[in-house]
Motif scaffolding. Structure first.
Motif, PDB file in Angstrom:
ATOM      1  N   LEU A  78       0.813  -1.211   0.000  1.00  0.00           N
ATOM      2  CA  LEU A  78       0.000   0.000   0.000  1.00  0.00           C
ATOM      3  C   LEU A  78       0.848   1.264   0.000  1.00  0.00           C
ATOM      4  N   CYS A  95      -1.302   6.408   5.821  1.00  0.00           N
ATOM      5  CA  CYS A  95      -2.312   5.593   5.164  1.00  0.00           C
ATOM      6  C   CYS A  95      -3.364   5.148   6.171  1.00  0.00           C
ATOM      7  N   SER A 113      -8.195   1.822   0.914  1.00  0.00           N
ATOM      8  CA  SER A 113      -6.970   2.430   1.426  1.00  0.00           C
ATOM      9  C   SER A 113      -6.945   3.894   1.002  1.00  0.00           C
ATOM     10  N   ARG A 115      -4.432   6.927   1.042  1.00  0.00           N
ATOM     11  CA  ARG A 115      -3.026   7.276   1.271  1.00  0.00           C
ATOM     12  C   ARG A 115      -2.836   8.779   1.167  1.00  0.00           C
ATOM     13  N   GLU A 123      -4.326   9.423  -2.573  1.00  0.00           N
ATOM     14  CA  GLU A 123      -4.758   8.315  -3.413  1.00  0.00           C
ATOM     15  C   GLU A 123      -5.820   7.499  -2.683  1.00  0.00           C
ATOM     16  N   THR A 124      -6.904   7.219  -3.380  1.00  0.00           N
ATOM     17  CA  THR A 124      -7.926   6.311  -2.876  1.00  0.00           C
ATOM     18  C   THR A 124      -7.831   5.010  -3.663  1.00  0.00           C
ATOM     19  N   ARG A 125      -7.760   3.907  -2.933  1.00  0.00           N
ATOM     20  CA  ARG A 125      -7.570   2.601  -3.571  1.00  0.00           C
ATOM     21  C   ARG A 125      -8.623   1.621  -3.065  1.00  0.00           C
ATOM     22  N   ASP A 137      -8.380  -4.304  -7.709  1.00  0.00           N
ATOM     23  CA  ASP A 137      -7.379  -3.412  -7.135  1.00  0.00           C
ATOM     24  C   ASP A 137      -7.335  -2.164  -8.008  1.00  0.00           C
ATOM     25  N   LYS A 138      -8.098  -1.168  -7.623  1.00  0.00           N
ATOM     26  CA  LYS A 138      -8.263   0.046  -8.437  1.00  0.00           C
ATOM     27  C   LYS A 138      -7.855   1.267  -7.630  1.00  0.00           C
ATOM     28  N   ALA A 139      -6.895   2.023  -8.158  1.00  0.00           N
ATOM     29  CA  ALA A 139      -6.400   3.210  -7.468  1.00  0.00           C
ATOM     30  C   ALA A 139      -6.814   4.479  -8.206  1.00  0.00           C
ATOM     31  N   TYR A 140      -7.185   5.495  -7.434  1.00  0.00           N
ATOM     32  CA  TYR A 140      -7.546   6.811  -7.977  1.00  0.00           C
ATOM     33  C   TYR A 140      -6.597   7.837  -7.389  1.00  0.00           C
TER      34      TYR A 140
END
Length: 275
Positions: A78, A95, A113, A115, A123-125, A137-140
């Motif tokens: 993470l 985080c 998550s 961060r 970052e939003t995951r 597993d998608k991160a923005y």
């Protein structure tokens, strides 16, 4: 405006940490502070993530300066520089990891998550597991989880211009929006339209050239023209593949859509800049 971004990010961070005392009336939506569990470091949790009736093992583990999420023995990194102690020799990175039920209809639980990174790049995951497999597993990037509607899985994030809509910077400068995505089962669906936040909505832009305004995002029927030097207000961003439009309002209160390309649509000193 860089200060404004920092203040906004700080307020969101405080809300994420201290919980629902900051939550107002959100109709069917829940604030991001409404969750099932917040994971503590090096503690093992038992929770049925995939709805099969069996308890899954969840743990937040720190190894050196790296932070890992471990679910049923499957490890996901993470953070590369997990630094909640604010060690000056490391980047300032923290985080928060929580278990949510973002969509009650899909009968599964979600791990989110959030961060907090260097230079206010957050970052939003979203992660989802089934048995020993990470199915989502998608991160923005540059986006902070704000609220969600558990009746349909719609998530709202406060997102800045380095995120999913970063290509708009060439046309309108910096901005802040409410980006929406929908989680259903092990898939996430990006929405095409993102409304700008209130301070962005009230900001006055000045047209750098004559702008053609269309009736819709199809761009087939012209509605009116905004003359060079006229004031313009931006209400939303629309993005579908390479097609990009902004929803605008002119000084007379008329609404429509302007196509966004690679050149600045407005006078530079009338745009928002914070980088």
């Amino acid at each position: 405006m860089k200060i404004l971004k920092k203040v906004s990010t700080l307020l969101l961070t405080i809300t994420m940490i201290f919980g629902s005392i900051f939550v107002g009336n959100m109709n069917n939506s829940y604030a991001a502070t409404s969750y099932k569990k917040q994971l503590a470091l090096e503690k093992t949790y038992k929770c049925d993530l995939d709805g099969d009736g069996d308890k899954d093992s969840i743990k937040l583990h720190r190894k050196g300066h790296k932070l890992y999420l471990i679910v049923n023995g499957i490890s996901k990194k993470l953070c590369s520089y997990y630094n909640p102690e604010n060690d000056p020799n490391l980047p300032p990175e923290d985080c928060i990891v929580r278990v949510y039920d973002l969509n009650k209809k899909d009968k599964t639980l979600d791990i989110v998550s959030i961060r907090f990174g260097e230079d206010n790049y957050n970052e939003t995951r979203i992660l989802k597991f089934r048995n020993k497999t990470c199915k989502l597993d998608k991160a923005y990037f540059d986006a902070m989880f704000k609220s969600y509607d558990p009746s349909n899985g719609m998530i709202t994030m406060e997102e800045y211009d380095a995120g999913r809509y970063s290509n708009f910077v060439k046309g309108i400068g910096c901005f802040c929006i409410y980006d929406k995505v929908r989680v259903n089962g092990y898939k996430v669906y990006n929405q095409y339209t993102a409304n700008v936040v209130e301070f962005n909505k009230k900001h006055k832009y000045i047209a750098a050239k004559n702008l053609t305004v269309y009736k819709s995002t199809s761009g087939s029927k012209k509605s009116f023209t905004i003359k060079k030097g006229s004031k313009v207000y931006i209400y939303a961003l629309y993005q579908n593949g390479n097609k990009r439009y902004i929803k605008v309002k002119n000084g007379s209160g008329r609404y429509g859509y302007v196509k966004v390309g690679t050149s600045l649509l407005f006078e530079s000193d009338s745009c928002l800049w914070w980088r």
